[in-house]
Design an enzyme around this catalytic site. Sequence first.
Site, mmCIF file in Angstrom:
data_model
loop_
_atom_site.group_PDB
_atom_site.id
_atom_site.type_symbol
_atom_site.label_atom_id
_atom_site.label_comp_id
_atom_site.label_asym_id
_atom_site.label_seq_id
_atom_site.Cartn_x
_atom_site.Cartn_y
_atom_site.Cartn_z
ATOM 1 N N SER A 1 0.862 -1.183 0.000
ATOM 2 C CA SER A 1 0.000 0.000 0.000
ATOM 3 C C SER A 1 0.895 1.228 0.000
ATOM 4 O O SER A 1 2.104 1.114 -0.152
ATOM 5 C CB SER A 1 -0.949 -0.034 1.182
ATOM 6 O OG SER A 1 -0.200 -0.048 2.353
ATOM 7 N N GLU B 1 0.411 11.240 -10.383
ATOM 8 C CA GLU B 1 -0.711 10.484 -10.954
ATOM 9 C C GLU B 1 -1.927 10.723 -10.085
ATOM 10 O O GLU B 1 -1.794 11.053 -8.916
ATOM 11 C CB GLU B 1 -0.408 8.971 -10.938
ATOM 12 C CG GLU B 1 0.723 8.557 -11.831
ATOM 13 C CD GLU B 1 1.071 7.064 -11.643
ATOM 14 O OE1 GLU B 1 0.210 6.285 -11.215
ATOM 15 O OE2 GLU B 1 2.231 6.725 -11.915
ATOM 16 N N ASP C 1 -10.050 6.078 -6.998
ATOM 17 C CA ASP C 1 -10.718 5.499 -5.837
ATOM 18 C C ASP C 1 -11.506 4.265 -6.271
ATOM 19 O O ASP C 1 -12.721 4.308 -6.426
ATOM 20 C CB ASP C 1 -11.634 6.552 -5.211
ATOM 21 C CG ASP C 1 -12.017 6.182 -3.797
ATOM 22 O OD1 ASP C 1 -11.443 5.214 -3.255
ATOM 23 O OD2 ASP C 1 -12.885 6.859 -3.233
ATOM 24 N N TYR D 1 -1.354 1.258 -13.616
ATOM 25 C CA TYR D 1 -0.339 2.198 -13.130
ATOM 26 C C TYR D 1 0.977 1.562 -12.686
ATOM 27 O O TYR D 1 1.921 2.270 -12.374
ATOM 28 C CB TYR D 1 -0.891 3.091 -12.014
ATOM 29 C CG TYR D 1 -1.623 2.378 -10.892
ATOM 30 C CD1 TYR D 1 -0.956 1.531 -10.011
ATOM 31 C CD2 TYR D 1 -2.993 2.574 -10.716
ATOM 32 C CE1 TYR D 1 -1.631 0.888 -8.990
ATOM 33 C CE2 TYR D 1 -3.684 1.928 -9.690
ATOM 34 C CZ TYR D 1 -3.002 1.085 -8.839
ATOM 35 O OH TYR D 1 -3.661 0.446 -7.836
ATOM 36 N N LYS E 1 -3.584 12.640 0.218
ATOM 37 C CA LYS E 1 -5.043 12.507 0.285
ATOM 38 C C LYS E 1 -5.671 13.893 0.403
ATOM 39 O O LYS E 1 -5.208 14.714 1.197
ATOM 40 C CB LYS E 1 -5.443 11.685 1.516
ATOM 41 C CG LYS E 1 -4.989 10.243 1.459
ATOM 42 C CD LYS E 1 -5.909 9.455 0.542
ATOM 43 C CE LYS E 1 -6.071 8.017 0.934
ATOM 44 N NZ LYS E 1 -6.851 7.674 2.045
ATOM 45 N N CYS F 1 -38.339 33.028 19.934
ATOM 46 C CA CYS F 1 -37.285 33.580 19.092
ATOM 47 C C CYS F 1 -36.061 33.884 19.954
ATOM 48 O O CYS F 1 -36.181 34.594 20.963
ATOM 49 C CB CYS F 1 -37.780 34.857 18.420
ATOM 50 S SG CYS F 1 -36.463 35.685 17.506
ATOM 51 N N CYS G 1 -35.696 38.002 19.930
ATOM 52 C CA CYS G 1 -36.622 38.974 20.514
ATOM 53 C C CYS G 1 -37.565 38.337 21.525
ATOM 54 O O CYS G 1 -38.359 39.020 22.154
ATOM 55 C CB CYS G 1 -37.420 39.681 19.419
ATOM 56 S SG CYS G 1 -38.586 38.603 18.594
ATOM 57 N N CYS H 1 -40.330 33.548 13.328
ATOM 58 C CA CYS H 1 -40.597 34.658 14.219
ATOM 59 C C CYS H 1 -41.394 35.647 13.373
ATOM 60 O O CYS H 1 -40.980 36.001 12.272
ATOM 61 C CB CYS H 1 -39.282 35.289 14.676
ATOM 62 S SG CYS H 1 -39.545 36.841 15.559
HETATM 63 S S1 IVH Z 1 0.704 2.822 -6.795
HETATM 64 C C1 IVH Z 1 3.555 0.376 -4.289
HETATM 65 N N1 IVH Z 1 -0.817 4.451 -8.198
HETATM 66 O O1 IVH Z 1 -4.164 3.329 -3.826
HETATM 67 C C2 IVH Z 1 2.666 1.140 -5.199
HETATM 68 N N2 IVH Z 1 -1.812 3.202 -6.434
HETATM 69 O O2 IVH Z 1 -3.475 3.629 -0.996
HETATM 70 C C3 IVH Z 1 1.259 1.044 -4.799
HETATM 71 N N3 IVH Z 1 -4.223 3.570 -6.182
HETATM 72 O O3 IVH Z 1 -3.387 -0.040 -3.182
HETATM 73 C C4 IVH Z 1 0.273 1.483 -5.767
HETATM 74 N N4 IVH Z 1 -4.443 4.991 -7.831
HETATM 75 O O4 IVH Z 1 -5.187 0.509 -4.956
HETATM 76 C C5 IVH Z 1 -0.757 3.561 -7.179
HETATM 77 N N5 IVH Z 1 -2.064 5.896 -9.528
HETATM 78 C C6 IVH Z 1 -2.002 5.013 -8.525
HETATM 79 C C7 IVH Z 1 -3.140 4.652 -7.776
HETATM 80 C C8 IVH Z 1 -3.002 3.740 -6.725
HETATM 81 C C9 IVH Z 1 -5.071 4.338 -6.889
HETATM 82 C C10 IVH Z 1 -4.616 2.746 -5.016
HETATM 83 C C11 IVH Z 1 -4.071 1.340 -5.027
HETATM 84 C C12 IVH Z 1 -3.261 1.222 -3.771
HETATM 85 C C13 IVH Z 1 -3.856 2.286 -2.923
HETATM 86 C C14 IVH Z 1 -2.875 2.748 -1.869
#
Ligand code: IVH
Length: 680
Positions: A81, A115, A119, A227, A315, A409, A412, A427
């Site tokens: 992640s 990038e 979501d 990606y 974020k 009110c 007043c 009022c």
């Molecule tokens: S890179 C080690 N690129 O966000 C690289 N992740 O919070 C990990 N996500 O699990 C991923 N857009 O599901 C990457 N342009 C993007 C992304 C992206 C959405 C998600 C992905 C990851 C999560 C992490």
Amino acid sequence: MPDQSERAAELRGLLNRAAHAYYVLDQPILEDPVYDRLYQELVQLESAEPRLRSSDSPTQRVGGAPAEGFTSVDHRIGLLSLDNAFTRGDLLAWHERLLKVLDRPGDTQLPLVGELKIDGNALALSYRNGVLERAATRGDGTRGEEITANVRTISSIPLRLQIDNPPEWVEVRGEAFIPDATFAVINAEREQRGEALFANPRNACAGTLRQLDPKVVAARRLDFFAYTLHLPVDAQPPSQWAALEWLNTAGFRVNPNRELCADLAAIQSFCDHWEQGRHDLPYATDGVVVKLNDLLLQDEAGFTQKAPRWAIALKYPAEEAPTRLLRVGAQVGRTGAVTPVAEFEAVALAGTSVSRATLHNADRIAELDLHLGDTIVVRKAGEIIPEVVRVLPELRPSDATPVQLPQHCPECGSSLVREGDEAATRCVNSSCPAILRGGLRHWVSKGALDVDGLGSKLIEQLVDRGLVGSLADLYRLDAALLASLDRMGDKSATNLVEALEASKKQPWHRQLYGLGIRHIGEVIAKALAAEFFSIDSLAAAALEAPEQIAELHGIGPEISASLGQWLHNPANNQLLQDLRGVGLSLEASAAEQEAASQAGANANGMLQGKTLVLTGTLPNLSRSDAKALIEAAGGKVIGSVSKKTDYLVAGEAAGSKLTKAESLGVTVLSEVDLTAMLEP
Ligand code: IVH
């Protein structure tokens, strides 16, 4: 207030139920940012008091278990992640740490890729000799669920790579998602079938990927942005940017809103740009992912336990959060309508600290079943004023009492009334200082008399000190008196007197709008002023032949009645007389009369014969104003969407009408689209 261990137990219970609802049932019961904040609260309680950390705490769980019905598979390369940054400061700190690890302190010239953070749901795709062999969900990052048959239905994922001599194995990662418009259609269909609605596109996507029947998946039209690319070492492109190009060439959809940034400053403007820009995209993004471009440097930077050091997710500020309701106050508006206001523990929302939010009216309070001390979810999206979305009854203290609406009110003290089936309590004391202040603010506002230098604070002083008791009194103020008030000097006092004097020349329709008669917004005021050239002729018509007014385009009986009511009130007649006495004409000048007749002659029928439906709250126009505009252009406004509807004009919080219009292919207009269409 519950003690710490009780609170921790409550939080554990709710968060565990929320996690099950989210991961197993695909029917979330908490908004993500709300879950995150409550989770953080639990983390804090537990770290301050480790004995509170029981084994069933959601903080003690790593990842989620795969659901039954699919085979779980090992990922060839783990799906990590990302670490999160919530502020620009966090982003800078990440960059600094990165430079330190790379032993390049102070080097701001390191190319980075920006990038969008889509979501959706991460997928891992394995290609053998160029052919899609296996697709899996992320799962816990090491093991996921094998969903190849479902993924094969996603048209933007190539079943065979479009390149000659592909490497023996290729691993592609990316995000599956459902575009907003498709999401609306899916939910509309579920509503029709009486099924539970998906809370957001991401949950709809997760639910779809877990469907056992690939036909259902195909019908849901998922999409995918790639990606991440993993190739055997000798074939791996040298940078993230080149990897994205490779993916694109191989037949994947790669998000076009990406940027190779030469330095940190360029990344920062990329982030700034998409913070606003994301709202215009047809799919959901919750932030920006910043990645070090050079792959060798990425290797050098390496990983922490769960995330790469070479990337970070910025974020965007949460727009929803839980907080505790402290009390309910009330605010009295210009029309006397009393709006209950929730006052709660301050919480950071969309980048600002918020401690008050509207509760709209008594019905809304009843609907929320609001109790003092409740944990409430508040929202502030974009420019929208904060509101209370709902209550989390699981976290209600046992001694909480239901919220009572004030009977008097708050300004007043007179008894409040609720007329007919109106939602608002009012009022009705016409000398209530809150109503007077609201009326004054309206009179000097931009669309009305547009008086510069007379803000809310000054109005408050003028009313509180008894210097102004009516709109007309404004014109009796002299510079010496004004200069003696708080935060006023000679210069600003003289300017204000001049601005007030100049405002007497404002066109008749602005004067009419400024009177603040209920239901007479800017557009209606314009329509009336173009037809009746003075308050006297308007009053004569309103009192003697109200149907003449009601029949005008867009006006109707409600507005006509409101006008009649206002004019019947002796206090208002006195006001008109006083305004005339201080130099307001309350009529159209010769030039305005000429212009109005001209405009009447070339009335444009841009919407002649068209049928329109209005839904949601428009940013500037009231319902009746929008209706008047449309009708003046020859269009007709009806209540519900059908195949025959030409346009749906949709504003904030548009609901099922928007979904229906989208599914029927009816053109959807914003307020901006509508007004642009009607421009001569
Ligand atoms: S890179 C080690 N690129 O966000 C690289 N992740 O919070 C990990 N996500 O699990 C991923 N857009 O599901 C990457 N342009 C993007 C992304 C992206 C959405 C998600 C992905 C990851 C999560 C992490």
